[in-house]
Design a protein around this motif. Structure first.
Motif, PDB file in Angstrom:
ATOM      1  N   LEU A 153      37.451   2.829  65.589  1.00 26.66           N
ATOM      2  CA  LEU A 153      38.028   2.323  66.765  1.00 26.66           C
ATOM      3  C   LEU A 153      38.840   1.291  66.675  1.00 26.66           C
ATOM      4  O   LEU A 153      38.490   0.269  65.666  1.00 26.66           O
ATOM      5  CB  LEU A 153      36.983   2.210  67.891  1.00 26.66           C
ATOM      6  N   GLN A 154      40.080   1.170  67.311  1.00 20.83           N
ATOM      7  CA  GLN A 154      40.924  -0.077  67.459  1.00 20.83           C
ATOM      8  C   GLN A 154      40.509  -0.786  68.909  1.00 20.83           C
ATOM      9  O   GLN A 154      40.473   0.276  69.680  1.00 20.83           O
ATOM     10  CB  GLN A 154      42.366   0.149  67.374  1.00 20.83           C
ATOM     11  N   VAL A 155      40.155  -1.981  69.052  1.00 24.05           N
ATOM     12  CA  VAL A 155      39.907  -2.460  70.376  1.00 24.05           C
ATOM     13  C   VAL A 155      40.857  -3.436  70.600  1.00 24.05           C
ATOM     14  O   VAL A 155      41.399  -4.208  69.970  1.00 24.05           O
ATOM     15  CB  VAL A 155      38.459  -3.421  70.032  1.00 24.05           C
TER      16      VAL A 155
ATOM     17  N   LEU B 178      31.177   3.278  66.490  1.00 24.42           N
ATOM     18  CA  LEU B 178      32.287   3.755  65.993  1.00 24.42           C
ATOM     19  C   LEU B 178      33.172   2.620  65.561  1.00 24.42           C
ATOM     20  O   LEU B 178      33.981   2.784  64.658  1.00 24.42           O
ATOM     21  CB  LEU B 178      32.821   4.406  67.148  1.00 24.42           C
ATOM     22  N   GLU B 179      33.162   1.557  66.337  1.00 24.60           N
ATOM     23  CA  GLU B 179      33.849   0.310  65.981  1.00 24.60           C
ATOM     24  C   GLU B 179      33.422  -0.548  64.606  1.00 24.60           C
ATOM     25  O   GLU B 179      34.107  -0.586  63.546  1.00 24.60           O
ATOM     26  CB  GLU B 179      33.613  -0.699  66.941  1.00 24.60           C
ATOM     27  N   ASN B 180      32.021  -0.271  64.263  1.00 23.86           N
ATOM     28  CA  ASN B 180      31.681  -0.821  62.966  1.00 23.86           C
ATOM     29  C   ASN B 180      31.947  -0.078  62.022  1.00 23.86           C
ATOM     30  O   ASN B 180      32.319  -0.375  60.634  1.00 23.86           O
ATOM     31  CB  ASN B 180      30.097  -0.844  63.115  1.00 23.86           C
ATOM     32  N   ALA B 181      32.236   1.320  62.066  1.00 24.09           N
ATOM     33  CA  ALA B 181      32.663   2.216  61.203  1.00 24.09           C
ATOM     34  C   ALA B 181      34.317   2.298  60.856  1.00 24.09           C
ATOM     35  O   ALA B 181      34.623   2.940  60.189  1.00 24.09           O
ATOM     36  CB  ALA B 181      32.169   3.780  61.516  1.00 24.09           C
ATOM     37  N   GLU B 182      35.021   1.254  61.906  1.00 25.06           N
ATOM     38  CA  GLU B 182      36.182   1.040  61.607  1.00 25.06           C
ATOM     39  C   GLU B 182      37.049   2.327  62.384  1.00 25.06           C
ATOM     40  O   GLU B 182      38.287   2.681  62.027  1.00 25.06           O
ATOM     41  CB  GLU B 182      36.916   0.707  60.609  1.00 25.06           C
TER      42      GLU B 182
ATOM     43  N   LEU C 246      41.141   5.208  69.288  1.00 22.20           N
ATOM     44  CA  LEU C 246      40.945   6.045  67.872  1.00 22.20           C
ATOM     45  C   LEU C 246      41.649   5.560  66.795  1.00 22.20           C
ATOM     46  O   LEU C 246      43.102   5.578  67.025  1.00 22.20           O
ATOM     47  CB  LEU C 246      40.951   7.451  68.135  1.00 22.20           C
ATOM     48  N   ASP C 247      41.253   5.115  65.578  1.00 26.54           N
ATOM     49  CA  ASP C 247      41.935   4.799  64.362  1.00 26.54           C
ATOM     50  C   ASP C 247      41.525   6.170  63.376  1.00 26.54           C
ATOM     51  O   ASP C 247      40.474   5.838  62.897  1.00 26.54           O
ATOM     52  CB  ASP C 247      41.866   3.571  64.097  1.00 26.54           C
TER      53      ASP C 247
END
Length: 96
Positions: free
Chosen positions: A66-68, A60-64, A79-80
């Motif tokens: 998520l904001q971490v 999910l982070e790789n798909a942008e 979630l973004d």
């Protein structure tokens, strides 16, 4: 948004576990890995290892999607929806 980013978003959405993580983060943003794992068990879902959930979060982070951020030594996930809305505008809405 290029074609590769669009592919990453739809690939991330293809998995039901990742969609449940997105739903959970939409309802309650800013969760740690532990909170996400505990939430899935509390909702009666099949228990997944921390490593499995971590891999889904990475996707999910790789798909942008998520904001971490960090709180002390804890990684916090939020979630973004901007990339998802953009993907819908670029591709999905023209087919609806």
């Amino acid at each position: 948004m290029d074609a590769e980013q669009l592919d990453r978003i739809f690939k991330a959405l293809a998995d039901p576990t990742r969609r449940r993580i997105i739903d959970r983060l939409r309802e309650q943003p800013a969760q740690s890995l532990f909170q996400i794992c505990a939430g899935s068990v509390a909702e009666g879902e099949k228990a997944l290892s921390r490593q499995a959930i971590s891999q889904h979060l990475d996707m999910l982070e790789n798909a942008e999607l998520l904001q971490v951020s960090w709180s002390a030594q804890t990684k916090i996930h939020s979630l973004d929806l901007k990339p998802l809305r953009e993907a819908a505008d670029i591709w999905l809405n023209k087919h609806l």
